[in-house]
Design a protein around this motif. Structure first.
Motif, PDB file in Angstrom:
ATOM      1  N   SER A  77      38.436  -3.824  24.004  1.00 20.09           N
ATOM      2  CA  SER A  77      39.548  -3.263  23.242  1.00 20.09           C
ATOM      3  C   SER A  77      39.054  -2.438  22.060  1.00 20.09           C
ATOM      4  O   SER A  77      39.494  -1.296  21.851  1.00 20.09           O
ATOM      5  CB  SER A  77      40.464  -4.389  22.752  1.00 20.09           C
ATOM      6  N   LEU A  78      38.114  -2.994  21.289  1.00 14.45           N
ATOM      7  CA  LEU A  78      37.638  -2.298  20.088  1.00 14.45           C
ATOM      8  C   LEU A  78      36.916  -0.997  20.419  1.00 14.45           C
ATOM      9  O   LEU A  78      36.926  -0.047  19.620  1.00 14.45           O
ATOM     10  CB  LEU A  78      36.713  -3.217  19.288  1.00 14.45           C
ATOM     11  N   LEU A  79      36.298  -0.928  21.590  1.00 19.73           N
ATOM     12  CA  LEU A  79      35.579   0.282  21.981  1.00 19.73           C
ATOM     13  C   LEU A  79      36.519   1.441  22.298  1.00 19.73           C
ATOM     14  O   LEU A  79      36.072   2.573  22.480  1.00 19.73           O
ATOM     15  CB  LEU A  79      34.678  -0.006  23.185  1.00 19.73           C
ATOM     16  N   LYS A  80      37.821   1.175  22.350  1.00 19.56           N
ATOM     17  CA  LYS A  80      38.807   2.225  22.596  1.00 19.56           C
ATOM     18  C   LYS A  80      39.323   2.846  21.305  1.00 19.56           C
ATOM     19  O   LYS A  80      40.194   3.715  21.325  1.00 19.56           O
ATOM     20  CB  LYS A  80      39.989   1.654  23.388  1.00 19.56           C
ATOM     21  N   ARG A  81      38.787   2.429  20.160  1.00 24.78           N
ATOM     22  CA  ARG A  81      39.229   2.957  18.872  1.00 24.78           C
ATOM     23  C   ARG A  81      38.953   4.459  18.800  1.00 24.78           C
ATOM     24  O   ARG A  81      37.836   4.922  19.031  1.00 24.78           O
ATOM     25  CB  ARG A  81      38.510   2.231  17.732  1.00 24.78           C
ATOM     26  N   ASN A  82      39.957   5.237  18.460  1.00 27.01           N
ATOM     27  CA  ASN A  82      39.848   6.699  18.466  1.00 27.01           C
ATOM     28  C   ASN A  82      38.896   7.247  17.404  1.00 27.01           C
ATOM     29  O   ASN A  82      38.315   8.309  17.581  1.00 27.01           O
ATOM     30  CB  ASN A  82      41.228   7.343  18.268  1.00 27.01           C
TER      31      ASN A  82
END
Length: 388
Positions: free
Chosen positions: A245-250
């Motif tokens: 989830s955190l790796l999807k931070r824009n």
């Protein structure tokens, strides 16, 4: 005449006389319903005073409020929070009539609030503020003068002193930790979860870059460590959805650091294991969770100590444990820093995951929940599960 409400500007005021006791004071609210409740309570207090006398009716909370208004020190009397919770002396004695508080009650509260403190600490942080409030109440005519006994310092050369253990310097059970994490906002709770299931130092996780995380390989490669030497850390299966989830931070292109505060800012790097100090931006979250959960023995470094102990309890070989925590620094471990190692991944997965931890609502999508706040934070309270 009965007390009446009237408006002065935007704020409601209370005025009138009950049994010869005149009142003219602000209700300190713009809401009429709240002001009316305050008026009713005030009138009831005046009637009770007239019938029974203030010494029979005044509570510790009223004495503390009057003491504060007179300029008394608030540091150790306890606090009232917006969510209605209370702590310290105020939390224990809140609605208790002054006449009902005895020496044994004060002694018990001191032991409860400061269970491992030295006598001089209890005296300074519990007995002294309590007696200051009591003496203020005596001057108001609300309580009888009383000689309170204070804790005595042990005498003799054979007295063994037990120093208070600081939060963050010892491990805790994972079930116990889960209750604490459940009282945190999702952003800091996510970070604390990673600390408990990697054994990383807080300063290492604050600086963790997206490029250092290999979810498919269940591996984290640290290039910024306390020792200056790179090391590899296995990823517990419980952390997989968190990192995905955190790796999807824009915003990772501008700043690759994975963990952020609820306001979206990277955490700082000033960390200490001392209770109430430092924390790299976690201090507010830690203190809030302590207040909401009642758990006082968890700090940022607790995760590392708990991970180490958990691996020992699970029967993990000391060499494997040391490699996970970065204690081992032989040439071979450095050589395989970037290579996922099956024995280490198998070992880290032996750490227990309580059902309470698994069922936290933000676990479904940590990034989406990262800007929300924990229950008990007023209008920002939006942690209840959304209905489908």
């Amino acid at each position: 005449m009965p007390l009446k409400l009237y408006k002065r500007g935007k704020v409601w005021w209370i005025s009138g006389s009950v049994h010869g006791q005149a009142v003219r004071e602000s209700a300190r609210t713009e809401q009429k319903e709240v002001a009316e409740a305050i008026r009713i309570k005030k009138e009831a207090e005046l009637v009770s005073d007239a019938v029974f006398g203030p010494k029979a009716t005044r509570t510790f909370a009223q004495a503390v409020d009057s003491y504060w208004k007179a300029g008394g020190d608030k540091r150790y009397t306890g606090s009232m929070y917006d969510d209605g919770t209370k702590d310290g002396l105020l939390g224990h004695f809140y609605d208790t009539p002054l006449k009902d508080i005895k020496q044994d009650d004060l002694d018990e509260v001191a032991r409860t609030i400061y269970p491992t403190a030295l006598p001089e600490t209890r005296n300074r942080q519990c007995y002294t503020p309590f007696i200051a409030v009591w003496n203020h109440a005596v001057r108001n005519g609300w309580a009888e003068m009383r000689l309170w006994s204070r804790p005595k310092k042990p005498k003799g050369t054979n007295v063994v002193r037990l120093a208070k253990r600081r939060a963050g310097t010892f491990p805790v059970d994972y079930e116990h930790a889960a209750k604490f994490i459940a009282a945190m906002s999702p952003g800091p709770a996510t970070l604390m979860t990673a600390l408990f299931y990697t054994g990383m130092r807080p300063i290492e996780i604050f600086a963790l870059d997206a490029a250092e995380v290999n979810v498919a390989g269940r591996w984290i490669t640290l290039t910024k460590t306390k020792t200056g030497e790179p090391r590899g850390i296995p990823m517990h299966e419980f952390l997989v959805p968190i990192f995905e989830s955190l790796l999807k931070r824009n915003s990772l292109a501008e700043d690759p650091r994975l963990f952020r505060t609820p306001q979206g800012e990277p955490y700082g790097t000033i960390v200490t294991d001392e209770e109430g100090k430092g924390g790299g931006g976690l201090k507010t979250a830690i203190n809030g969770a302590r207040r909401r959960s009642g758990i006082k023995d968890i700090a940022p470094y607790t995760g590392r100590h708990s991970c180490s102990t958990g691996l020992v309890v699970a029967g993990v070989h000391p060499h494997i444990k040391d490699q996970i925590l970065g204690h081992a620094a032989d040439d071979m471990s450095r050589h395989y820093t970037n290579v996922p190692q099956a024995p280490l991944i198998e070992a880290i997965n032996k750490l227990p995951v309580p059902e309470l931890w698994r069922s936290l609502p933000w676990m479904d999508n940590p990034l989406e929940w990262s800007g929300r706040f924990a229950e008990g934070m007023g209008k920002r309270n939006d942690l209840e599960r959304q209905k489908a």
